[in-house]
Motif scaffolding. Structure first.
Motif, short mmCIF file in Angstrom:
data_model
loop_
_atom_site.label_atom_id
_atom_site.label_comp_id
_atom_site.label_asym_id
_atom_site.label_seq_id
_atom_site.Cartn_x
_atom_site.Cartn_y
_atom_site.Cartn_z
N CYS A 133 0.81 -1.22 0.00
CA CYS A 133 0.00 0.00 0.00
C CYS A 133 0.84 1.26 0.00
CB CYS A 133 -0.95 0.01 1.19
SG CYS A 133 -0.16 0.19 2.81
N GLN A 134 2.14 1.14 0.25
CA GLN A 134 3.00 2.31 0.37
C GLN A 134 3.90 2.55 -0.83
OE1 GLN A 134 2.69 4.49 3.16
NE2 GLN A 134 0.85 3.21 3.05
N ILE A 135 3.78 1.73 -1.86
CA ILE A 135 4.66 1.87 -3.03
C ILE A 135 3.83 2.19 -4.26
CG2 ILE A 135 6.33 0.71 -4.52
CD1 ILE A 135 7.09 -0.98 -2.07
N GLU A 136 4.12 3.35 -4.83
CA GLU A 136 3.47 3.77 -6.06
C GLU A 136 4.42 3.51 -7.22
OE1 GLU A 136 2.35 8.08 -7.62
OE2 GLU A 136 1.07 7.45 -5.94
N THR A 137 3.91 2.92 -8.27
CA THR A 137 4.76 2.57 -9.41
C THR A 137 5.27 3.82 -10.13
OG1 THR A 137 2.82 2.35 -10.83
CG2 THR A 137 3.69 0.32 -9.84
N THR A 138 6.49 3.68 -10.65
CA THR A 138 7.09 4.71 -11.49
C THR A 138 7.61 4.02 -12.75
OG1 THR A 138 9.31 4.43 -10.56
CG2 THR A 138 7.86 6.03 -9.46
#
Length: 133
Positions: A105-110
């Protein structure tokens, strides 16, 4: 009469990665491997839900419960955002957590995460039982 040729001005070539399709590799503890597509800006938890993985995520991404525990190989750590103090505190509550552990829940894709690999931890999967009868 003098003719002046108009100069043609070309815009600079800029790679537009905004719409890049990322390949994400998801593993389960039993060795199952799934390759899924994603776009930048999508949280890993949302990606898992979108593709129907039975992740508990009891609080829906608020970094409160620690039930979206994943492990990411060290070779990918340089493209990840650093964990917040809140995430680290929640990971401390998970007995099986280690240096590779993160909360989905704490990692947004780049765009730099194209090819990212991670394993959903068994403690974060909804267990389904079938009873014959």
């Amino acid at each position: 009469m003098q003719t002046i040729a108009a100069a043609r001005i070309e815009p600079p070539l800029v790679e537009d990665d905004e719409d890049k399709i990322l390949k994400i590799h998801i593993y389960l503890a039993d060795g199952s491997h799934f390759q899924r597509e994603a776009i930048a800006g999508l949280r890993l938890l949302d990606l898992l839900r979108m593709y129907g993985f039975p992740v508990k995520a009891e609080w829906g991404g608020a970094c409160v419960c620690g039930t979206c525990h994943i492990r990411i190989p060290e070779r990918w750590h340089h493209v990840l955002p650093p964990p917040t103090d809140e995430e680290l505190a929640k990971l401390d509550d998970i007995p099986t957590a280690d240096e590779a552990s993160r909360l989905a829940c704490q990692i947004e894709t780049t765009n730099e995460m194209d090819g990212l690999e991670f394993e959903i931890q068994p403690d974060s999967l909804v267990q389904t039982y079938w009873v014959a009868g």
